[in-house]
Scaffold this motif. Structure first.
Motif, PDB file in Angstrom:
ATOM      1  N   VAL A 128     -12.882  -3.182  -1.027  1.00  0.00           N
ATOM      2  CA  VAL A 128     -11.854  -3.165  -2.068  1.00  0.00           C
ATOM      3  C   VAL A 128     -11.151  -4.509  -2.067  1.00  0.00           C
ATOM      4  O   VAL A 128     -11.044  -5.157  -1.033  1.00  0.00           O
ATOM      5  N   LEU A 146     -12.452   1.373   4.540  1.00  0.00           N
ATOM      6  CA  LEU A 146     -12.137   0.536   3.382  1.00  0.00           C
ATOM      7  C   LEU A 146     -11.838  -0.860   3.907  1.00  0.00           C
ATOM      8  O   LEU A 146     -10.897  -1.058   4.674  1.00  0.00           O
ATOM      9  N   CYS A 180     -10.619  -4.455   2.956  1.00  0.00           N
ATOM     10  CA  CYS A 180      -9.874  -5.144   1.903  1.00  0.00           C
ATOM     11  C   CYS A 180     -10.079  -6.652   2.022  1.00  0.00           C
ATOM     12  O   CYS A 180      -9.925  -7.219   3.107  1.00  0.00           O
ATOM     13  N   ILE A 227      -8.350   1.790   7.026  1.00  0.00           N
ATOM     14  CA  ILE A 227      -8.108   0.697   6.086  1.00  0.00           C
ATOM     15  C   ILE A 227      -7.932  -0.596   6.874  1.00  0.00           C
ATOM     16  O   ILE A 227      -6.984  -0.750   7.636  1.00  0.00           O
ATOM     17  N   SER A 285      -4.570  -3.738  -2.503  1.00  0.00           N
ATOM     18  CA  SER A 285      -3.921  -2.435  -2.336  1.00  0.00           C
ATOM     19  C   SER A 285      -4.101  -1.550  -3.561  1.00  0.00           C
ATOM     20  O   SER A 285      -4.251  -0.332  -3.437  1.00  0.00           O
ATOM     21  N   GLU A 319      -6.693  -1.414  -5.681  1.00  0.00           N
ATOM     22  CA  GLU A 319      -8.033  -0.825  -5.631  1.00  0.00           C
ATOM     23  C   GLU A 319      -8.138   0.203  -4.517  1.00  0.00           C
ATOM     24  O   GLU A 319      -8.830   1.208  -4.648  1.00  0.00           O
ATOM     25  N   CYS A 320      -7.455  -0.047  -3.426  1.00  0.00           N
ATOM     26  CA  CYS A 320      -7.436   0.894  -2.309  1.00  0.00           C
ATOM     27  C   CYS A 320      -6.837   2.231  -2.759  1.00  0.00           C
ATOM     28  O   CYS A 320      -7.385   3.308  -2.475  1.00  0.00           O
ATOM     29  N   LEU A 344       0.826  -1.199   0.000  1.00  0.00           N
ATOM     30  CA  LEU A 344       0.000   0.000   0.000  1.00  0.00           C
ATOM     31  C   LEU A 344       0.867   1.259   0.000  1.00  0.00           C
ATOM     32  O   LEU A 344       0.657   2.166  -0.816  1.00  0.00           O
ATOM     33  N   SER A 375      -8.479  -5.067   6.911  1.00  0.00           N
ATOM     34  CA  SER A 375      -8.745  -6.318   6.213  1.00  0.00           C
ATOM     35  C   SER A 375     -10.134  -6.771   6.651  1.00  0.00           C
ATOM     36  O   SER A 375     -10.497  -6.624   7.832  1.00  0.00           O
TER      37      SER A 375
END
Length: 177
Positions: A140, A109, A111, A55, A143, A145-146, A21, A57
């Protein structure tokens, strides 16, 4: 400078400064990353847009349960592909609550590569838990797409951010279902 060459500052917590990221942020032509320990872990702030992102997971938001025996899964009707329904991770929920209290325009977000039934159930529970809060949640895959999401927020005006988020969310949910 012209908007095509403008670099938008992104303040990243040091917990996100290792890995793909951060590398992608550094390589991005539109973003100028800075690392700080003065903001919440796993957070990212776009000061010019007055936007904060957390952000995570998708696996961080729930606690994996043990499989249910086939007979009890059928009788209770609460199984998710032979698994008990997910339980939200309490420390993570508290972290999200703290994040929401600190920031007015905030986004979560989540992931996750594969959206399994267990992860989908966790996402549903997470969205229900924060339904009445003033946050937006986006899914997302990785990384890349993030970074696309962060870049999109940095480039658009404040009034357009929510519309972009809803468009991304609809597209992602169509791909999942």
């Amino acid at each position: 400078p012209p908007s095509s060459t403008r670099k938008y500052p992104v303040i990243l917590h040091s917990s996100l400064a290792q890995g793909q990221l951060f590398r992608l942020l550094q390589e991005n032509e539109c973003l100028k990353p800075r690392v700080s320990t003065a903001i919440l872990a796993r957070s990212c702030i776009l000061p010019t847009q007055s936007v904060a992102l957390l952000i995570l997971s998708i696996d961080d938001i729930y606690i994996l349960k043990k499989p249910i025996a086939p007979a009890s899964a059928e009788t209770t009707g609460t199984a998710c592909n032979g698994m008990q329904p997910p339980q939200l991770n309490t420390p993570m929920v508290k972290s999200v609550q703290e994040f929401i209290q600190l920031h007015r325009n905030c986004y979560i977000l989540l992931c996750g590569q594969d959206i399994t039934p267990q992860r989908l159930a966790a996402l549903d529970a997470f969205q229900r838990r924060f339904f009445n809060e003033h946050i937006s949640i986006a899914l997302v895959r990785d990384s890349t797409e993030c970074i696309q999401f962060i870049t999109g927020i940095a480039k658009v005006g404040k009034a357009e951010i929510r519309a972009k988020l809803h468009q991304h969310h609809r597209r992602t949910m169509q791909q999942c279902g």
